[in-house]
Design a protein around this motif. Structure first.
Motif, PDB file in Angstrom:
ATOM      1  N   GLU A  16       0.926  -1.214  -0.089  1.00 22.60           N
ATOM      2  CA  GLU A  16      -0.171  -0.004  -0.035  1.00 22.60           C
ATOM      3  C   GLU A  16       0.784   1.328   0.065  1.00 22.60           C
ATOM      4  O   GLU A  16       0.662   2.231  -0.587  1.00 22.60           O
ATOM      5  CB  GLU A  16      -0.741  -0.053   1.169  1.00 22.60           C
ATOM      6  N   GLU A  17       1.970   1.445   0.744  1.00 24.34           N
ATOM      7  CA  GLU A  17       3.024   2.252   0.888  1.00 24.34           C
ATOM      8  C   GLU A  17       3.479   2.554  -0.589  1.00 24.34           C
ATOM      9  O   GLU A  17       3.534   3.835  -1.132  1.00 24.34           O
ATOM     10  CB  GLU A  17       3.865   1.968   1.870  1.00 24.34           C
ATOM     11  N   ARG A  18       3.848   1.555  -1.242  1.00 24.80           N
ATOM     12  CA  ARG A  18       4.205   1.746  -2.528  1.00 24.80           C
ATOM     13  C   ARG A  18       3.349   2.043  -3.554  1.00 24.80           C
ATOM     14  O   ARG A  18       3.903   3.107  -4.249  1.00 24.80           O
ATOM     15  CB  ARG A  18       4.847   0.171  -3.031  1.00 24.80           C
ATOM     16  N   LYS A  19       2.132   2.038  -3.592  1.00 25.80           N
ATOM     17  CA  LYS A  19       1.010   2.353  -4.306  1.00 25.80           C
ATOM     18  C   LYS A  19       0.658   3.887  -4.045  1.00 25.80           C
ATOM     19  O   LYS A  19       0.687   4.547  -5.126  1.00 25.80           O
ATOM     20  CB  LYS A  19      -0.204   1.761  -4.205  1.00 25.80           C
ATOM     21  N   ARG A  20       0.968   4.203  -2.754  1.00 22.06           N
ATOM     22  CA  ARG A  20       0.579   5.574  -2.358  1.00 22.06           C
ATOM     23  C   ARG A  20       2.066   6.465  -2.977  1.00 22.06           C
ATOM     24  O   ARG A  20       1.491   7.732  -3.690  1.00 22.06           O
ATOM     25  CB  ARG A  20       0.638   5.878  -1.006  1.00 22.06           C
ATOM     26  N   GLN A  21       3.013   5.986  -2.898  1.00 25.86           N
ATOM     27  CA  GLN A  21       4.136   6.742  -3.356  1.00 25.86           C
ATOM     28  C   GLN A  21       4.119   7.085  -5.100  1.00 25.86           C
ATOM     29  O   GLN A  21       4.445   8.039  -5.673  1.00 25.86           O
ATOM     30  CB  GLN A  21       5.470   6.055  -2.861  1.00 25.86           C
ATOM     31  N   ARG A  22       3.624   5.863  -5.668  1.00 26.81           N
ATOM     32  CA  ARG A  22       3.517   5.871  -6.970  1.00 26.81           C
ATOM     33  C   ARG A  22       2.518   6.810  -7.471  1.00 26.81           C
ATOM     34  O   ARG A  22       2.853   7.653  -8.568  1.00 26.81           O
ATOM     35  CB  ARG A  22       3.004   4.511  -7.743  1.00 26.81           C
ATOM     36  N   ARG A  23       1.231   6.842  -6.729  1.00 26.72           N
ATOM     37  CA  ARG A  23       0.370   8.036  -6.956  1.00 26.72           C
ATOM     38  C   ARG A  23       0.999   9.653  -6.687  1.00 26.72           C
ATOM     39  O   ARG A  23       0.626  10.221  -7.730  1.00 26.72           O
ATOM     40  CB  ARG A  23      -0.967   7.829  -6.253  1.00 26.72           C
ATOM     41  N   GLU A  24       1.545   9.771  -5.754  1.00 28.49           N
ATOM     42  CA  GLU A  24       2.032  10.988  -5.563  1.00 28.49           C
ATOM     43  C   GLU A  24       3.103  11.447  -6.670  1.00 28.49           C
ATOM     44  O   GLU A  24       3.073  12.407  -7.251  1.00 28.49           O
ATOM     45  CB  GLU A  24       2.761  10.940  -4.277  1.00 28.49           C
ATOM     46  N   ARG A  25       3.998  10.274  -7.217  1.00 28.31           N
ATOM     47  CA  ARG A  25       4.668  10.864  -8.192  1.00 28.31           C
ATOM     48  C   ARG A  25       4.259  11.177  -9.559  1.00 28.31           C
ATOM     49  O   ARG A  25       4.568  11.912 -10.355  1.00 28.31           O
ATOM     50  CB  ARG A  25       5.786   9.531  -8.308  1.00 28.31           C
ATOM     51  N   LYS A  26       2.962  10.271  -9.900  1.00 26.84           N
ATOM     52  CA  LYS A  26       2.189  10.596 -11.205  1.00 26.84           C
ATOM     53  C   LYS A  26       1.786  11.925 -10.686  1.00 26.84           C
ATOM     54  O   LYS A  26       1.682  12.718 -11.858  1.00 26.84           O
ATOM     55  CB  LYS A  26       1.135   9.774 -11.228  1.00 26.84           C
ATOM     56  N   LYS A  27       1.112  12.276  -9.828  1.00 27.60           N
ATOM     57  CA  LYS A  27       0.569  13.721  -9.580  1.00 27.60           C
ATOM     58  C   LYS A  27       1.409  14.941  -9.812  1.00 27.60           C
ATOM     59  O   LYS A  27       1.441  15.891 -10.673  1.00 27.60           O
ATOM     60  CB  LYS A  27      -0.022  13.971  -8.233  1.00 27.60           C
ATOM     61  N   GLU A  28       2.803  14.546  -9.392  1.00 31.50           N
ATOM     62  CA  GLU A  28       3.790  15.625  -9.485  1.00 31.50           C
ATOM     63  C   GLU A  28       4.232  15.664 -10.894  1.00 31.50           C
ATOM     64  O   GLU A  28       4.347  16.780 -11.562  1.00 31.50           O
ATOM     65  CB  GLU A  28       5.113  14.959  -8.763  1.00 31.50           C
ATOM     66  N   LYS A  29       4.233  14.620 -11.691  1.00 31.22           N
ATOM     67  CA  LYS A  29       4.733  14.730 -12.809  1.00 31.22           C
ATOM     68  C   LYS A  29       3.566  15.408 -13.731  1.00 31.22           C
ATOM     69  O   LYS A  29       3.912  16.025 -14.730  1.00 31.22           O
ATOM     70  CB  LYS A  29       4.920  13.182 -13.658  1.00 31.22           C
ATOM     71  N   LYS A  30       2.480  15.117 -13.456  1.00 30.42           N
ATOM     72  CA  LYS A  30       1.296  15.953 -14.214  1.00 30.42           C
ATOM     73  C   LYS A  30       1.604  17.509 -13.984  1.00 30.42           C
ATOM     74  O   LYS A  30       1.198  18.246 -14.809  1.00 30.42           O
ATOM     75  CB  LYS A  30      -0.116  15.407 -13.735  1.00 30.42           C
ATOM     76  N   LYS A  31       1.649  17.835 -12.741  1.00 35.45           N
ATOM     77  CA  LYS A  31       1.929  19.285 -12.356  1.00 35.45           C
ATOM     78  C   LYS A  31       2.922  19.784 -13.089  1.00 35.45           C
ATOM     79  O   LYS A  31       2.826  21.046 -13.748  1.00 35.45           O
ATOM     80  CB  LYS A  31       2.123  19.129 -11.041  1.00 35.45           C
ATOM     81  N   GLU A  32       4.203  19.124 -12.945  1.00 36.64           N
ATOM     82  CA  GLU A  32       5.140  19.518 -13.978  1.00 36.64           C
ATOM     83  C   GLU A  32       5.044  19.790 -15.561  1.00 36.64           C
ATOM     84  O   GLU A  32       5.636  20.571 -16.064  1.00 36.64           O
ATOM     85  CB  GLU A  32       6.450  18.590 -13.923  1.00 36.64           C
ATOM     86  N   LYS A  33       4.044  18.753 -16.057  1.00 37.05           N
ATOM     87  CA  LYS A  33       3.952  18.820 -17.413  1.00 37.05           C
ATOM     88  C   LYS A  33       2.928  20.082 -17.924  1.00 37.05           C
ATOM     89  O   LYS A  33       3.382  20.628 -18.877  1.00 37.05           O
ATOM     90  CB  LYS A  33       3.303  17.640 -17.848  1.00 37.05           C
ATOM     91  N   ALA A  34       1.955  20.285 -16.854  1.00 37.84           N
ATOM     92  CA  ALA A  34       1.200  21.304 -16.964  1.00 37.84           C
ATOM     93  C   ALA A  34       1.846  22.763 -17.067  1.00 37.84           C
ATOM     94  O   ALA A  34       1.580  23.525 -17.663  1.00 37.84           O
ATOM     95  CB  ALA A  34       0.038  21.452 -15.988  1.00 37.84           C
TER      96      ALA A  34
END
Length: 204
Positions: free
Chosen positions: A161-179
């Motif tokens: 679960e901790e690994r999944k949460r970290q993956r989700r956070e990384r995806k959000k950060e990447k989306k913000k950077e792309k925007a």
């Protein structure tokens, strides 16, 4: 005829060896006497029988794999410890393969050199119980109970679960950077010349 009778009387023509019985009896007596004296000397030098310690388990790991797969130059003048095979420093001998080496270190000759007999000391009930306690504390990683299994499964689920949460956070950060990268930056002077100050609403 007279000559043949004279030969028969004066010459031993039987061709058999004659033994002097007295001489051999004397030799036998001397030999028996020497054996008795030698036996006394042996018993005196022997002394009381040696008391050896009972057999006990090894408190070290037998090294069979450190030289496995390695090449080595063997010379006839090399000391025993550097020759090919397994060297026993107690008996000062070299054994050619691991099976024979194990047989040697578990054998009678090696154990005697260590000062142990091949008899095992009889353990008391208390010693057996203490040994069980020690083994329970020093349990191997492969052996576990149901409770240990449940704990391990729970821990593994939490880690997942901790690994999944970290993956989700990384995806959000990447989306913000792309925007932020895609949004063009406008110079305020150019924007006023073109007639718009920004993308904000004009209604107040």
């Amino acid at each position: 005829m007279a000559q043949s009778s004279n030969n028969a009387v004066g010459v031993d023509n039987t061709f058999r060896r004659k033994f002097d019985k007295e001489e051999y009896l004397e030799r036998a007596r001397k030999r028996e006497q020497e054996e008795e004296e030698g036996g006394r000397h042996k018993s005196k030098s022997k002394g009381p029988p040696v008391q050896r310690k009972p057999l006990k388990h090894r408190d070290y790991e037998v090294d069979l794999e450190s030289r496995l797969g390695k090449t080595q130059v063997v010379t006839p003048i090399a000391p025993l410890s550097q020759q090919a095979g397994y060297y026993c420093s107690v008996c000062e001998c070299v054994v050619k393969d691991s099976a024979n080496y194990l047989d040697h270190i578990n054998g009678k000759k090696h154990q005697r050199a260590l000062g142990m007999s091949m008899r095992v000391e009889r353990a008391s009930l208390q010693q057996v119980q203490e040994r069980f306690e020690v083994l329970k504390k020093r349990r191997t990683p492969g052996s576990f109970t149901e409770q240990d299994l449940d704990e391990r499964i729970l821990k593994q689920q939490q880690e997942e679960e901790e690994r999944k949460r970290q993956r989700r956070e990384r995806k959000k950060e990447k989306k913000k950077e792309k925007a932020l990268e895609e949004e063009p930056e406008l110079d305020p002077d150019v924007a006023t010349m073109m007639g718009f100050g920004g993308f904000r609403s004009s209604k107040k």
